[in-house]
Design an enzyme around this catalytic site. Structure first.
Site, PDB file in Angstrom:
ATOM      1  N   HIS A 239      38.561  38.586  42.466  1.00 41.34           N
ATOM      2  CA  HIS A 239      38.213  37.193  42.225  1.00 41.34           C
ATOM      3  C   HIS A 239      36.769  37.012  41.771  1.00 41.34           C
ATOM      4  O   HIS A 239      36.334  35.888  41.514  1.00 41.34           O
ATOM      5  CB  HIS A 239      38.440  36.366  43.497  1.00 41.34           C
ATOM      6  CG  HIS A 239      39.872  36.283  43.914  1.00 41.34           C
ATOM      7  ND1 HIS A 239      40.856  35.803  43.095  1.00 41.34           N
ATOM      8  CD2 HIS A 239      40.479  36.629  45.083  1.00 41.34           C
ATOM      9  CE1 HIS A 239      42.027  35.842  43.733  1.00 41.34           C
ATOM     10  NE2 HIS A 239      41.820  36.345  44.927  1.00 41.34           N
TER      11      HIS A 239
ATOM     12  N   ASP B 138      35.882  56.001  40.180  1.00 40.63           N
ATOM     13  CA  ASP B 138      35.119  56.751  39.185  1.00 40.63           C
ATOM     14  C   ASP B 138      33.766  56.099  38.900  1.00 40.63           C
ATOM     15  O   ASP B 138      32.794  56.778  38.540  1.00 40.63           O
ATOM     16  CB  ASP B 138      35.903  56.869  37.882  1.00 40.63           C
ATOM     17  CG  ASP B 138      37.080  57.830  37.987  1.00 40.63           C
ATOM     18  OD1 ASP B 138      37.167  58.563  38.990  1.00 40.63           O
ATOM     19  OD2 ASP B 138      37.914  57.830  37.056  1.00 40.63           O
TER      20      ASP B 138
ATOM     21  N   GLU C 249      47.118  39.695  54.187  1.00 47.31           N
ATOM     22  CA  GLU C 249      46.842  38.324  53.766  1.00 47.31           C
ATOM     23  C   GLU C 249      48.087  37.562  53.336  1.00 47.31           C
ATOM     24  O   GLU C 249      47.980  36.434  52.832  1.00 47.31           O
ATOM     25  CB  GLU C 249      45.829  38.339  52.610  1.00 47.31           C
ATOM     26  CG  GLU C 249      46.230  39.235  51.455  1.00 47.31           C
ATOM     27  CD  GLU C 249      45.174  39.330  50.374  1.00 47.31           C
ATOM     28  OE1 GLU C 249      44.243  38.499  50.365  1.00 47.31           O
ATOM     29  OE2 GLU C 249      45.275  40.241  49.521  1.00 47.31           O
TER      30      GLU C 249
ATOM     31  N   ASP D 141      43.761  33.465  52.282  1.00 50.07           N
ATOM     32  CA  ASP D 141      45.177  33.688  52.032  1.00 50.07           C
ATOM     33  C   ASP D 141      45.970  33.772  53.332  1.00 50.07           C
ATOM     34  O   ASP D 141      47.121  33.327  53.387  1.00 50.07           O
ATOM     35  CB  ASP D 141      45.381  34.954  51.211  1.00 50.07           C
ATOM     36  CG  ASP D 141      45.082  34.745  49.733  1.00 50.07           C
ATOM     37  OD1 ASP D 141      45.525  33.723  49.184  1.00 50.07           O
ATOM     38  OD2 ASP D 141      44.409  35.587  49.134  1.00 50.07           O
TER      39      ASP D 141
END
Length: 253
Positions: A46, A86, A147, A173
């Site tokens: 988000h 990575d 969530e 959530d």
């Protein structure tokens, strides 16, 4: 703190405290990483940043020298998880984990063969995590978000999944998952607190870490006293707006 030391503390259920970053602001992130938080989590789900922002945030956190960088990835997807690792993330927070099957998929994405399916290409992470696969596997922290209604119903099976280092409550959530019409809905405060307690209990039974996102340090301290082993505090965007507003109010008064 190294990624290896952070993973050890997390797995030992020692208390750790982190900060949440959503802005593509590496200089600000570096300054936050100098404050002494155990980890700084960058929100690639988000948050307001793309891959280059995530990479630069990890470099900034390393430059700060005191925190480990974590990433909340955008999805339980091997490509997204591998890309975050990575880039130098010491671990990943995986959203929307609904079942033990989802948890096993997340584990596989963070481990190199023969224990998983992470593709080898540590272009940046190999400078500090690994680069041998077994070393990277042992230093990488994996946190599964609880969530959703399904995740809450299956939380004990998720916690029991081998390779999961901890679970992480997304309170917004989770509030919706227990019937709230908006995050923080007081109409479901009792149900929400019961869900928070259930996640904490399931993690303790499985011997893994239990974490939660909090709006401020006082709430983080309360959740840690309740038995959570790690907590993230607010985020840079919220604090920027809040402090700017407070100064404006003081100036006008």
């Amino acid at each position: 703190m190294s990624a290896t030391e952070f993973a050890r503390k997390l797995r030992a259920r020692e208390r750790v405290v982190g900060y949440w970053v959503v802005l593509d602001n590496p200089i600000g992130t570096e300054r936050i990483a100098r404050l002494g938080y155990d980890y700084v989590a960058v929100d690639a789900q988000h948050g307001l940043l793309g891959y280059s922002g995530l990479r630069d945030a990890m470099m900034a956190i390393d430059a700060g020298g005191r925190s480990v960088g974590l990433t909340r990835v955008e999805a339980n997807d091997p490509a997204a998880i591998g890309r975050a690792l990575d880039a130098g993330s010491g671990g990943v927070i995986v959203p929307l984990v609904d079942s033990a099957e989802d948890a096993r998929a997340a584990v596989a994405a963070t481990r190199y063969p023969p224990h998983g399916r992470r593709s080898y290409g540590p272009m940046r992470s190999g400078l500090r995590i690994g680069p041998r696969p077994a070393e990277a596997d042992g230093s990488t922290a994996l946190l599964a978000m609880i969530e959703t209604p399904q995740g809450l119903a299956n939380v004990r099976e998720i916690c029991a999944t081998e390779g999961i280092d901890g679970v992480y409550v997304g309170p917004s959530d989770l509030c919706l998952a227990v019937g709230g019409t908006f995050p923080g809905d007081p109409a479901v405060a009792e149900e929400f607190e019961q869900a928070v307690a259930d996640v904490r209990s399931a993690a303790a039974e499985a011997g893994i870490a239990a974490g939660i996102h909090t709006p401020d340090g006082a709430t983080a301290a309360r959740r840690l006293e309740q038995g959570y082993t790690f907590a993230s505090i607010a985020c840079d965007l919220v604090h920027l707006e809040r402090v700017a507003g407070e100064h404006l109010e003081a100036a006008k008064s």
